[in-house]
Design an enzyme around this catalytic site. Structure first.
Site, PDB file in Angstrom:
ATOM      1  CB  ILE A  92     132.562 -87.989 -93.566  1.00  9.39           C
ATOM      2  CG1 ILE A  92     133.494 -89.089 -94.324  1.00  9.39           C
ATOM      3  CG2 ILE A  92     133.215 -87.065 -92.490  1.00  9.39           C
ATOM      4  CD1 ILE A  92     134.266 -88.262 -95.271  1.00  9.39           C
ATOM      5  CB  CYS A  93     128.980 -87.627 -89.027  1.00 12.46           C
ATOM      6  SG  CYS A  93     127.406 -87.950 -89.364  1.00 12.46           S
ATOM      7  CB  ALA A  94     132.763 -83.522 -90.682  1.00  8.26           C
ATOM      8  CB  CYS A 145     125.721 -87.749 -92.570  1.00  7.84           C
ATOM      9  SG  CYS A 145     126.659 -87.983 -91.134  1.00  7.84           S
TER      10      CYS A 145
END
Length: 150
Positions: A92-94, A145
């Site tokens: 996840i890219c957050a 990421c």
């Protein structure tokens, strides 16, 4: 004497067990202070209506100073949600999992943020560089990421 990480995780677990999780978020397992699993479901009308996804949280000894490694599980027939910030391997890219992490955030707050991220999505698609990223990604998503890179 317990580590800061163990004390913080014990406190968060007590709160989850006492107060429960928000609607659509369920703790599956948290039998140690290294790995926890949750399911999340977007409630209401969204592109992800009816989908239930499993999240894995991995904590290092520096938690909560450092963010947990969080990813959607993609084993045993599970798939990661198709989303512009979710790779097909579950990474996840957050920003809150990277450069905008804050120790005041909790595990439940991360789940709610990811639930909201899915709910607000207007188009189901993978990140543009999904194939290249998945081919080269190590096991630990938070080390590679970074939201600011995309």
């Amino acid at each position: 004497m317990a580590s800061i990480s163990a004390r913080r995780l014990a406190k968060e677990l007590r709160e989850i067990e006492g107060e429960g999780c928000p609607v659509g978020i369920n703790l599956i397992k948290a039998d140690d202070f290294a790995t926890w699993w949750f399911t999340i479901e977007v409630m209401g009308d969204s592109l992800y209506q009816g989908e239930v996804h499993t999240l894995q949280f991995r904590f290092d000894p520096q938690y909560p100073i450092s963010s947990p490694a969080v990813q959607f599980l993609v084993t045993d027939g599970r798939t990661a949600p198709v989303h512009p910030h979710v790779y097909s391997n579950g990474h996840i890219c957050a920003s809150i999992l990277g450069n905008e992490w804050s120790p005041v955030l909790s595990v439940v707050a991360v789940c709610v943020t990811l639930q909201s991220m899915l709910a607000s999505c207007k188009k189901k698609e993978r990140p543009v560089d999904n194939d290249r990223y998945v081919r080269n990604a190590p096991d630990n998503p938070k080390k590679v990421c970074r939201f600011s890179d995309y």
